[in-house]
Every structure is written in structure tokens, then in C-alpha cells.
Enzyme design. Sequence first.
Site, PDB file in Angstrom:
ATOM      1  N   LYS A   1       0.839  -1.194   0.000  1.00 22.02           N
ATOM      2  CA  LYS A   1       0.000   0.000   0.000  1.00 22.02           C
ATOM      3  C   LYS A   1       0.880   1.253   0.000  1.00 22.02           C
ATOM      4  O   LYS A   1       2.039   1.197   0.421  1.00 22.02           O
ATOM      5  CB  LYS A   1      -0.899   0.006   1.254  1.00 22.02           C
ATOM      6  CG  LYS A   1      -2.004  -1.027   1.225  1.00 22.02           C
ATOM      7  CD  LYS A   1      -2.911  -0.901   2.436  1.00 22.02           C
ATOM      8  CE  LYS A   1      -3.997  -1.955   2.425  1.00 22.02           C
ATOM      9  NZ  LYS A   1      -4.968  -1.820   1.328  1.00 22.02           N
TER      10      LYS A   1
ATOM     11  N   ARG B   1     -10.017 -11.868   0.982  1.00 27.29           N
ATOM     12  CA  ARG B   1     -10.827 -12.926   0.370  1.00 27.29           C
ATOM     13  C   ARG B   1     -10.177 -14.289   0.549  1.00 27.29           C
ATOM     14  O   ARG B   1     -10.863 -15.311   0.592  1.00 27.29           O
ATOM     15  CB  ARG B   1     -11.096 -12.582  -1.102  1.00 27.29           C
ATOM     16  CG  ARG B   1      -9.895 -12.576  -1.996  1.00 27.29           C
ATOM     17  CD  ARG B   1     -10.138 -11.815  -3.293  1.00 27.29           C
ATOM     18  NE  ARG B   1     -10.045 -10.372  -3.105  1.00 27.29           N
ATOM     19  CZ  ARG B   1     -10.223  -9.465  -4.062  1.00 27.29           C
ATOM     20  NH1 ARG B   1     -10.521  -9.854  -5.284  1.00 27.29           N
ATOM     21  NH2 ARG B   1     -10.120  -8.174  -3.810  1.00 27.29           N
TER      22      ARG B   1
HETATM   23  N1  BES Z   1      -8.201  -3.976   3.667  1.00 28.41           N
HETATM   24  C1  BES Z   1      -8.296  -3.560   2.327  1.00 28.41           C
HETATM   25  C2  BES Z   1      -9.588  -2.816   2.006  1.00 28.41           C
HETATM   26  C3  BES Z   1      -9.832  -1.508   2.707  1.00 28.41           C
HETATM   27  C4  BES Z   1      -9.603  -0.324   2.039  1.00 28.41           C
HETATM   28  C5  BES Z   1     -10.343  -1.464   3.977  1.00 28.41           C
HETATM   29  C6  BES Z   1      -9.850   0.885   2.673  1.00 28.41           C
HETATM   30  C7  BES Z   1     -10.598  -0.263   4.602  1.00 28.41           C
HETATM   31  C8  BES Z   1     -10.357   0.919   3.945  1.00 28.41           C
HETATM   32  C9  BES Z   1      -8.212  -4.758   1.382  1.00 28.41           C
HETATM   33  O1  BES Z   1      -7.482  -5.841   1.836  1.00 28.41           O
HETATM   34  C10 BES Z   1      -7.574  -4.274   0.139  1.00 28.41           C
HETATM   35  O2  BES Z   1      -6.439  -3.914   0.182  1.00 28.41           O
HETATM   36  N2  BES Z   1      -8.324  -4.281  -0.957  1.00 28.41           N
HETATM   37  C11 BES Z   1      -7.842  -3.831  -2.209  1.00 28.41           C
HETATM   38  C12 BES Z   1      -8.129  -4.895  -3.216  1.00 28.41           C
HETATM   39  C13 BES Z   1      -7.414  -4.667  -4.520  1.00 28.41           C
HETATM   40  C14 BES Z   1      -5.946  -4.839  -4.320  1.00 28.41           C
HETATM   41  C15 BES Z   1      -7.909  -5.663  -5.532  1.00 28.41           C
HETATM   42  C16 BES Z   1      -8.580  -2.542  -2.567  1.00 28.41           C
HETATM   43  O3  BES Z   1      -9.796  -2.478  -2.389  1.00 28.41           O
HETATM   44  O4  BES Z   1      -7.931  -1.619  -3.015  1.00 28.41           O
HETATM   45 ZN    ZN Z   2      -5.402  -5.659   1.377  1.00 27.52          ZN
END
Ligand code: BES
Ligand code: ZN
Length: 502
Positions: free
Chosen positions: A278, A352
Site C-alpha cells: 500500500k 478474500r
Molecule cells: N483492507 C483492504 C480494504 C480496505 C480499504 C479497507 C480501505 C478499509 C479501507 C483490502 O485488503 C484491500 O487492500 N483491498 C484492495 C483490493 C485490490 C488490491 C484488488 C482494494 O480495495 O484496493
Molecule cells: Zn489488502
Amino acid sequence: MKIVKEAKTFNQVDTELLIVGVQKNCDHIKGWNNFISFYGENVEEWIRSGDISTERKKMTKIPYTGLNQKIKRVLFVGLGDTKTLTENELRETFGLVGKQLRALKTNNFTIWLESFTASPIDEQTIAFLFAEGAGLGFYQVPHYKTTSNEVDVYMDEVHFVTDGDIDEIAASYEVGKIYADAVNEARSLVNLPPNLLTATDLANYAEQLAKQYDFEIEILNKADLEELGMGGILSVNKGSTEEPRLITIKYQATEKWEDVVGLVGKGVTYDTGGYSIKSKTGMVGMKGDMGGAAAVLGAMKIIGELRPNKNVVAVIGSTDNMISGDAFKPDDVITTYSGKTVEVLNTDAEGRLVLADAVTYAKQQGANYLIDVATLTGGVITALGYDKTGSLTNNEAFFDSFIEASIETGEFVWGMPLTERDKKRIRKSDIADLNNSPGSDGHMIFAGGFVGEFVGDTPWIHLDIAGTSDASSPYDLGPKGGTGVMVRTLATFIERLGEQLN
Ligand code: BES
Ligand code: ZN
Ligand code: ZN
């Protein structure tokens, strides 16, 4: 919490703060004249002039100078036109009252129930909504400031002015308080810094909960998960020095373990994204990536208190998502507990993978219905904003009854479509059964749909709470931070489902 059950008249009130609802037209309230004679006629003039606001959600705090010397202040709570007052708005209004109670540092107070009544909201419902709303509004995020000299305050004692059945009113109040306390506990889990809440800590918390409510509990550690072949959760955990945990709690209400509702929570205690790392600003806040687990545990707390006639199994997959020489990588192919293989395209799509194993385990433990709750995607925020939980389902009837519960609790849930074309994209891989990141177009659906690949024919609801689990600023029912979203809806749903099925 001490609930003082005796009904009082205004003259007998012996707490410092009296709480009174002021409606646009107060005249229809039977006890209004009693109140005027107790307070003095100038109150009517102040209402007319607007010095005491009847505007909805406006509060007016006034010193009391009448005959009952015990009362120091009266808090007038504006309700507006009660013809349009909904239970949800009343709950939110009480949330603001809760904030006042904290600010006033008052430990006991008296509610004049009738002043809040509005057709069809009766005194018993008001007692429930007050306990729930004010209990939520009262919540404060625990902090670690060494310089603070704040004194702890509690909503310790409540008195009622009412002609109603005081036992029924007190019982409703108690249920509202149970709901608020459970949400607040879930909030505090979400608010815990990730160095203070590892998967092991979360499992310890669950163990305490199980002890308190006599639930059956099983905690699987890394070696157990390896033995079972839970490649989903283990892959996510691979880069971490912290062990993962799979937490299973059972609440058995009927003699036979049947009609079991499975609640499955994402318990990622910190999500760095892994090698699909991230951004430095995107990572902040990822301590809340266990909001789904917190929601499930909060709901279990209510279930433990209220003991509905319904069987429930809660399964939480917990780990952090870290980077090291051992971490899983994009391009890895992993084998989940179900046996299905997954091509990892993005290590940040980790939730997931954890849920896949947890859902499979919940089914194995006898779940006949499944609800998974997870802070799963940023995509749900893009689609629905921060005030709506996005959802998917494979069973409309099951979903409709869930929506009913969510309307009752005021927690907005919105169904998204999961099409055959979406499923095809989730199943598209040259080398595995599934891939974990089909694309960024509408990816809330890909994430939830991926979990759906593991539920089979079991009626299933997916709840993506990434937008709703953490508030970026204070709101009527609470401060900035963990919201405990879905605790109340899950518990309400299970209570109601019990009525339908038994
Ligand atoms: N934990 C995150 C999602 C999230 C984003 C929670 C903002 C709370 C606030 C999740 O694991 C994630 O990183 N999702 C990605 C998926 C993508 C890489 C396909 C996302 O939604 O950007
Ligand atoms: Zn994630
Ligand atoms: Zn995540």
C-alpha cells in the site's frame, strides 16, 4: 449499570439532570401541564421565543431553579415535528444526548419518557432507543496519553418519570444498553493499535468472551492450520512473525445442532498490502482491517446476553499481512482449505483468501446460512461512500430478511449485483481455479464474489464494511474511529430469524 426502577413524579426526582423532549407541539402530551407547574410558566415562553429550541437534534441546557432542589439542570432535547420523527432519528438524537452526558460528567440522570413519545413510538421503545443511542454517543476512544487527567465517567444510574409499566421499561432499557455496550466493545477492538492487537490477542479476547457467556470455543494455531491445509490464511500469514489464528465460537440454543447461522469475520489485524504494498497514506488506518471480526464478536456478545433461540457458529480468520523474505508473492499459486487453487495476482487482495478458508470451515462446522463481514475493498467506498455497507447474496429471500433487520437498526446496507460475467472473471486463470484480483473495475463485486465461490448452495450474504467500519469524523452516534457497524444488525437479524424459523 444500575437501573433505578421506580417511576417518579417530577417532584420526587432526585438526580441532578432531568432530560425532557420538546416537540413542535407539546400540547398533546398528557403530562405537559404537570411539567409546566413543576418548572414554571416561563418555559412555555422560552419555547415560543426559541430560547429553548424545538428543532430536531438541538439541545438546550438550562439551570433549574424551581422547588425541587435536587435537580440542577434540565436538558431540553429538540424533536421537531414528531409526525415525521423516525425511530432512527430518535436514536441519533439520543446519541447527541449521550455526548452531552459525557460532557456534563453526570453519573445519573432522569428521563421523562412521555415527553419523547410520538405516534407510533411508545415509552418502551423510547427506553430502548435512549439506552442504545445515548450509550453509543457516550462512547470515547481509549487513548494512551500520559498527560491526561481525565476522570472516568459512566452512565451509571437512570431514573424514569413515567406512568407506564416500569418493569417493562427497565427491561427495554437494559436491552438497549446491551446493544450499545457490545457495539462499544467492538469499536474498542477496531481502535486498538496493531501492536496491541495481534491475532493471538484477538483469540484471547474471544476466549474471554466464550468464558463469560459459556460458548464452546476452538482456537486453531499455525500448526493446526498447516495440518488442515488452510492455504488461504497461511499464505497471507507467511510474511509475518506473528502466528495466525482461526477462531470458532459456537452458541447452541436448541438440542439439535440445526438451522445454524454462520457468521464469518475478516480479522486482518494489520494490512500492509504485502508485496503489492500500500502507499504510505493508504496504509494508515489498516489497524481497522479486523472490523469484520469485531462485528462478529460484538454480535456474539449480544447473543450471549440475550440468548435467542437460534444456533450460531462464528468463525474468524485472523492474521496480519506483512512483508519478509517468506511472504507470499504475486504469481504464487496457493491451495485453499476447500481444495480450490488460486493464482495470486495481488497480495493486497488478502481478505478474500482468509475468508475463503473461514467460510469453508464454517460450512464444515454445520452452518446452514452464511454471513461474512469484512473490510474487504476500497471499491465499496468508491461505489457507495462511507455510510453504506455494500452487500452481495445468492439468496434473495434470505437477503430481504437481513435488510429488514438493517432498516430496524438504521445501519444502511445496499445490495450490489454479482453476475455470471463477474464470476467468469473470478474463475479466469491459465494455471489455477480462481484468481484473487480480476481487475479494478467494480472490484467490490470481485472480492465478495470470490468469497461466494466457497459457499456453494448455502444461503449467503456478503457484507463489505470497508467504508462503514471506521468513521473519519465524529457523528451523532459516536466519535471518529471504529463504528462497530453491523454488530446491531447481525444480532437483530439473528433474534428475528429465530422467531421466523422456530
Ligand atoms: N483492507 C483492504 C480494504 C480496505 C480499504 C479497507 C480501505 C478499509 C479501507 C483490502 O485488503 C484491500 O487492500 N483491498 C484492495 C483490493 C485490490 C488490491 C484488488 C482494494 O480495495 O484496493
Ligand atoms: Zn489488502
Ligand atoms: Zn485487507
